[in-house]
Design a protein around this motif. Structure first.
Motif, PDB file in Angstrom:
ATOM      1  N   UNK A   1       3.466  16.999  -9.646  1.00 12.43           N
ATOM      2  CA  UNK A   1       4.927  18.072 -10.252  1.00 12.43           C
ATOM      3  C   UNK A   1       5.955  17.692  -9.271  1.00 12.43           C
ATOM      4  N   UNK A   2       6.933  17.013  -9.210  1.00 15.33           N
ATOM      5  CA  UNK A   2       8.155  16.718  -8.718  1.00 15.33           C
ATOM      6  C   UNK A   2       9.172  16.807  -9.259  1.00 15.33           C
ATOM      7  N   UNK A   3      10.503  17.599  -8.617  1.00 17.38           N
ATOM      8  CA  UNK A   3      11.598  17.572 -10.000  1.00 17.38           C
ATOM      9  C   UNK A   3      11.738  15.833 -10.510  1.00 17.38           C
ATOM     10  N   UNK A   4      13.167  15.920 -11.603  1.00 14.71           N
ATOM     11  CA  UNK A   4      13.513  14.171 -11.813  1.00 14.71           C
ATOM     12  C   UNK A   4      14.183  14.193 -11.355  1.00 14.71           C
ATOM     13  N   UNK A   5      14.999  14.611  -9.665  1.00 18.65           N
ATOM     14  CA  UNK A   5      16.238  13.809  -8.756  1.00 18.65           C
ATOM     15  C   UNK A   5      14.920  13.013  -8.105  1.00 18.65           C
ATOM     16  N   UNK A   6      13.940  13.922  -7.788  1.00 12.81           N
ATOM     17  CA  UNK A   6      12.912  12.612  -6.944  1.00 12.81           C
ATOM     18  C   UNK A   6      11.973  12.072  -7.429  1.00 12.81           C
ATOM     19  N   UNK A   7      11.750  12.045  -8.377  1.00 10.93           N
ATOM     20  CA  UNK A   7      10.713  10.736  -8.961  1.00 10.93           C
ATOM     21  C   UNK A   7      12.323   9.730  -9.164  1.00 10.93           C
TER      22      UNK A   7
ATOM     23  N   UNK B   1       1.295  -1.053  -0.208  1.00 11.73           N
ATOM     24  CA  UNK B   1       0.030   0.320  -0.165  1.00 11.73           C
ATOM     25  C   UNK B   1       0.598   1.565  -0.450  1.00 11.73           C
ATOM     26  N   UNK B   2       1.666   0.880   0.885  1.00 10.32           N
ATOM     27  CA  UNK B   2       2.786   2.205   1.179  1.00 10.32           C
ATOM     28  C   UNK B   2       3.364   2.264  -0.695  1.00 10.32           C
ATOM     29  N   UNK B   3       3.962   1.126  -1.105  1.00  7.48           N
ATOM     30  CA  UNK B   3       4.532   1.174  -2.628  1.00  7.48           C
ATOM     31  C   UNK B   3       3.666   2.275  -3.789  1.00  7.48           C
ATOM     32  N   UNK B   4       1.971   2.174  -3.022  1.00  4.47           N
ATOM     33  CA  UNK B   4       1.224   2.460  -4.181  1.00  4.47           C
ATOM     34  C   UNK B   4       0.816   4.203  -3.970  1.00  4.47           C
ATOM     35  N   UNK B   5       1.392   4.333  -2.694  1.00  4.96           N
ATOM     36  CA  UNK B   5       1.059   6.124  -2.214  1.00  4.96           C
ATOM     37  C   UNK B   5       2.139   5.958  -3.077  1.00  4.96           C
ATOM     38  N   UNK B   6       3.691   6.333  -2.603  1.00  8.20           N
ATOM     39  CA  UNK B   6       5.191   6.753  -2.853  1.00  8.20           C
ATOM     40  C   UNK B   6       4.515   6.520  -4.873  1.00  8.20           C
ATOM     41  N   UNK B   7       3.773   5.594  -6.021  1.00  8.85           N
ATOM     42  CA  UNK B   7       4.060   5.926  -7.135  1.00  8.85           C
ATOM     43  C   UNK B   7       2.816   7.466  -6.923  1.00  8.85           C
TER      44      UNK B   7
END
Length: 182
Positions: free
Chosen positions: A48-54, A36-42
């Motif tokens: 709209x987050x930076x490429x580094x954050x992605x 479930x956590x992994x889905x929220x991370x997705x």
């Protein structure tokens, strides 16, 4: 290969290693919550987050699959080689937390969740991460759980909190400070 096997229709499932357990077993709750956590991370990655954050969030998703594999294994019966968590995985989160914190104003209040979708998803993920950590700690009282799993989840929840603050800062969103009524 069919996606359905019908082997779980009566409320049982198999761990890696073949052990059958009820679907409400603490081990299943633990890796289900990590999933479930992994889905929220997705969800956060899709904002709209930076490429580094992605890129880092994708790395985190990979580590969560590693954790899920470990939790899905019967520690006494599984002979399958599964990926493992490394101290460097924890250190990466710590480095990222320190880097983001250096840019942020000093934290002087508790922060209420909200501000944007991305910030809110960080807070949801943080809460699910804390639940996953609690479940893994509980599971470790009766069965083997690699200590690095609990440390990683603890650090990940800190990372998600700091990421929520960083997203507010970068997008000039005022943090929702909790000012208690006294």
């Amino acid at each position: 290969m069919k996606i359905y096997t019908k082997t779980g229709d009566k409320g049982q499932t198999s761990l890696i290693g073949g052990t059958r357990v009820p679907k409400h077993h603490l081990r299943i709750e633990s890796y289900g919550t990590v999933d479930e956590l992994n889905s929220y991370i997705g969800l956060i990655r899709d904002q709209q987050v930076s490429e580094h954050q992605q890129d880092l969030l994708k790395e985190i998703q990979d580590r969560l699959f590693t954790i899920g594999s470990a939790l899905a294994s019967d520690p006494e019966k599984s002979k399958m080689k599964i990926p493992d968590l490394h101290q460097e995985d924890i250190e990466l989160l710590e480095k990222e937390i320190d880097t983001m914190t250096a840019d942020l104003p000093e934290l002087r209040h508790f922060i209420l969740p909200g501000g944007s979708n991305a910030v809110s998803f960080c807070h949801l993920a943080r809460c699910v991460c804390r639940r996953a950590e609690r479940l893994c700690v509980h599971l470790s009282e009766d069965s083997f759980v690699d200590e690095k799993v609990m440390v990683y989840l603890n650090r990940l929840s800190d990372y998600l909190f700091v990421l929520s603050r960083k997203l507010c800062f970068d997008n000039q969103i005022e943090e929702n400070k909790w000012i208690p009524r006294i």
